[in-house]
Design an enzyme around this catalytic site. Structure first.
Site, PDB file in Angstrom:
ATOM      1  N   GLN A 178       0.818  -1.223   0.000  1.00  0.00           N
ATOM      2  CA  GLN A 178       0.000   0.000   0.000  1.00  0.00           C
ATOM      3  C   GLN A 178       0.849   1.270   0.000  1.00  0.00           C
ATOM      4  OE1 GLN A 178      -3.225   0.328  -0.383  1.00  0.00           O
ATOM      5  NE2 GLN A 178      -3.852  -1.800  -0.168  1.00  0.00           N
ATOM      6  N   SER A 198       3.064  -4.882  -5.234  1.00  0.00           N
ATOM      7  CA  SER A 198       2.083  -5.462  -6.154  1.00  0.00           C
ATOM      8  C   SER A 198       1.666  -4.436  -7.205  1.00  0.00           C
ATOM      9  CB  SER A 198       0.868  -5.889  -5.327  1.00  0.00           C
ATOM     10  OG  SER A 198      -0.144  -6.359  -6.168  1.00  0.00           O
ATOM     11  N   THR A 236       7.066 -20.024 -15.788  1.00  0.00           N
ATOM     12  CA  THR A 236       7.321 -19.090 -16.892  1.00  0.00           C
ATOM     13  C   THR A 236       6.901 -17.678 -16.498  1.00  0.00           C
ATOM     14  OG1 THR A 236       6.940 -20.885 -18.427  1.00  0.00           O
ATOM     15  CG2 THR A 236       6.817 -18.654 -19.340  1.00  0.00           C
ATOM     16  N   CYS A 322      -9.654  -8.297   0.611  1.00  0.00           N
ATOM     17  CA  CYS A 322      -9.499  -9.737   0.858  1.00  0.00           C
ATOM     18  C   CYS A 322     -10.369 -10.224   2.001  1.00  0.00           C
ATOM     19  CB  CYS A 322      -8.043 -10.071   1.164  1.00  0.00           C
ATOM     20  SG  CYS A 322      -6.989  -9.614  -0.160  1.00  0.00           S
TER      21      CYS A 322
END
Ligand SMILES: Cc1ncc(COP(=O)(O)O)c(C=O)c1O
Length: 380
Positions: A178, A198, A236, A322
């Protein structure tokens, strides 16, 4: 629509979507393939790693690409706890972490580790002296969130880093999902060993992130079956996601010069919220991120407030994305010592650099219409 849920996720920048589409359709080779298409893809991954490292002021080889914050937190916490288990099985974190940290530690407790969960004060902040007192000879890891995802509280990461200089064998992990691009954090100066980020929180694509792992830190891999990412994260690489993430990070970092705008939006929102009878602000008033405001409307159900606003195309959250489907009181607000009623009625508003004053004003206007209606339903 008025989108005020940027802590749940941000809208990708248009340039980021275009870069993603171009890389996905043109440079679709597997970076591990030996032919030229593979080498082109590998080149893009290498260049993106360097760009991200330059922005953060770290080495390219210290950036490990992941699928996002949840994966970064799990690798950092479980991977180092297991790698250091012969030295000790005591770990330290806080009571106000994101679920991806809290549940990684809960899993480690089941596996025989001992975890100290530091309490927080009324502002949601830990006390560095309490952290020092919790450190034992068998402690191996300290993991602390930088900016809280529910309240915006900033933890004293630099102070913790200073303290940990006295304990060089201890690893320091920071969840900066955040904070990055909104609240400055110097990874080197704060003596951070591992830091999770993220892309979708800074206008990149979902399913991409990176973990900073300081050179020399040993981490056990959670995924096996490939040599990618310094053997730390088999699988990958998401080449288009990685390239577009580097672009998003650059643009978002440049927008930081608009911080004053976020601060003034936040002040405007808080002034208007506090003028509505019964509303209490849960976010602290200092050392707080400029883009998050948490407040409670005691006597109303936050899910119903969110749904009523949704009907007017105004989007906000209860708790973090979440855990917003769970009706229990917020773990974070409860740890701050708020009453069960207040901890059960928290609403989170979160801005981006694109949020405008007009949007804040319209949100307030809609809220002023909704609250009396909801109170009437509850009291009738
Ligand atoms: C503080 C914090 N850590 C970790 C995460 C998880 O990140 P991701 O959604 O990329 O898995 C989030 C997402 O809300 C967050 O706010």
């Amino acid at each position: 629509m008025i989108y005020l849920d940027n802590s749940a996720t941000t809208k990708p920048y248009q340039e980021v979507v275009e870069t993603y589409a171009k890389v996905a359709s043109t440079y679709f080779g597997n970076p591990s393939s030996l032919h030229s298409l593979g080498m082109q893809a590998e080149g893009l991954v290498t260049e993106s790693r360097s760009r991200i490292a330059n922005i953060l002021g770290v080495k390219a080889k210290e950036i490990i690409f992941t699928s996002g914050g949840t994966e970064g937190n799990n690798i950092a916490i479980k991977g180092t706890a297991w790698a250091k288990k012969s030295r000790g099985k005591h770990l330290i974190t806080t009571q106000v972490e994101h679920a991806s940290v809290a549940e990684a530690f809960a899993q480690l407790e089941q596996d025989g580790f001992e975890v100290t969960y530091l309490p927080v004060d009324h502002a949601g902040r830990i006390n560095v002296m309490q952290l020092e007192a919790a450190i034992r000879p068998d402690t191996t890891l300290v993991s602390i969130i930088h900016v809280n995802n529910e309240t915006g509280t900033i933890q004293p990461i630099h102070e913790v880093g200073k303290l940990l200089e006295k304990f060089p064998h201890l690893l320091f992990h920071v969840d900066d999902v955040q904070g990055i691009t909104k609240v400055p954090l110097n990874i080197r100066e704060a003596r951070i060993d591992l830091c999770s980020c993220s892309a979708h929180k800074f206008h990149g694509m979902k399913g991409n992130g990176f973990l900073f792992v300081r050179e020399g830190v040993r981490v056990n891999s959670l995924l096996h079956g490939g040599e990618q990412e310094n053997q730390l994260r088999a699988g990958t690489e998401n080449v288009a996601g990685i390239v577009s993430m580097a672009k998003a990070l650059r643009i978002a970092s440049e927008q930081k010069s608009h911080d004053k705008k976020l601060v003034s939006l936040r002040e405007r929102l808080i002034t208007q919220l506090t003028s509505i009878e019964g509303i209490v602000i849960n976010s602290p008033s200092y050392d707080v991120a400029p883009h998050i405001v948490n407040f409670s409307i005691p006597g109303t159900k936050p899910e119903v407030v969110v749904q009523s606003l949704t009907a007017k195309e105004v989007y906000v959250s209860t708790k973090s994305a979440c855990s917003s489907k769970l009706s229990a009181p917020s773990r974070v607000l409860s740890a701050m010592g708020l009453s069960e009623e207040r901890a059960s009625s928290g609403i989170r508003v979160s801005f981006s650099y694109e949020t405008t004053q007009q949007e804040i004003d319209r949100f307030i206007a809609e809220l002023k219409v909704i609250i009396p209606e909801l109170r009437e339903v509850i009291n009738s």
